[in-house]
Design a protein around this motif. Structure first.
Motif, short mmCIF file in Angstrom:
data_model
loop_
_atom_site.label_atom_id
_atom_site.label_comp_id
_atom_site.label_asym_id
_atom_site.label_seq_id
_atom_site.Cartn_x
_atom_site.Cartn_y
_atom_site.Cartn_z
N GLY A 42 1.59 10.83 -2.65
CA GLY A 42 1.82 10.63 -4.44
C GLY A 42 2.87 11.85 -4.97
O GLY A 42 3.20 11.53 -5.48
N THR B 88 3.41 10.65 -8.12
CA THR B 88 2.59 10.08 -9.10
C THR B 88 2.62 10.97 -10.31
O THR B 88 2.57 11.71 -10.53
N ASN C 225 5.08 5.05 -10.74
CA ASN C 225 3.56 4.74 -10.96
C ASN C 225 2.43 4.43 -10.04
O ASN C 225 1.60 3.52 -10.36
N SER C 226 3.19 4.26 -8.70
CA SER C 226 2.38 3.69 -7.64
C SER C 226 3.42 3.96 -6.19
O SER C 226 4.47 4.79 -6.23
#
Length: 124
Positions: free
Chosen positions: A88, A103, A55-56
């Motif tokens: 990401g 991500t 998520n990050s």
């Protein structure tokens, strides 16, 4: 078209064990949308792809560390880690198993599941 393979008898026991340990480590760190693709016969680089979403960027780094540790605990070598800050997308290359950590946005952009649409999704 992606097939779902629930019978993993054709996968060597050592590969199953390494994949399972890596999946457990990623699940422990709250990875989302985990998938394993069997690309044997389709790729000259690796046999299996593990795909996961974080998520990050810090979450991706934690997932990467967990995957590396899981491989090292089994005595498996990690060839390399592709780690471009804030991209990401992180990759852990353990020769016959390659872990791709994304991500949500980057997973949607790169769509590796579509790129490897002829791969068999493996449930371990």
């Amino acid at each position: 078209m992606t097939e779902s393979a629930t019978d993993t008898q054709s996968i060597p026991a050592g590969d199953k064990s390494r994949i399972r340990q890596c999946l457990d480590a990623l699940e422990d760190r709250k990875a989302e949308d985990l998938k394993v693709l069997d690309v044997r016969g389709q790729s000259t680089v690796t046999d299996y792809l593990i795909l996961a979403t974080g998520n990050s960027q810090p979450h991706l780094r934690a997932l990467r560390t967990a995957a590396e540790k899981a491989f090292k605990e089994q005595g498996a070598d990690v060839l390399g880690v592709d780690n471009i800050p804030e991209s990401g997308w992180l990759v852990v290359d353990a020769y016959d198993i390659m872990v791709h950590l994304f991500t949500t946005e980057q997973r949607g952009n790169y769509r590796l599941e579509s790129l490897w649409k002829d791969a068999v999704e493996v449930e371990i």
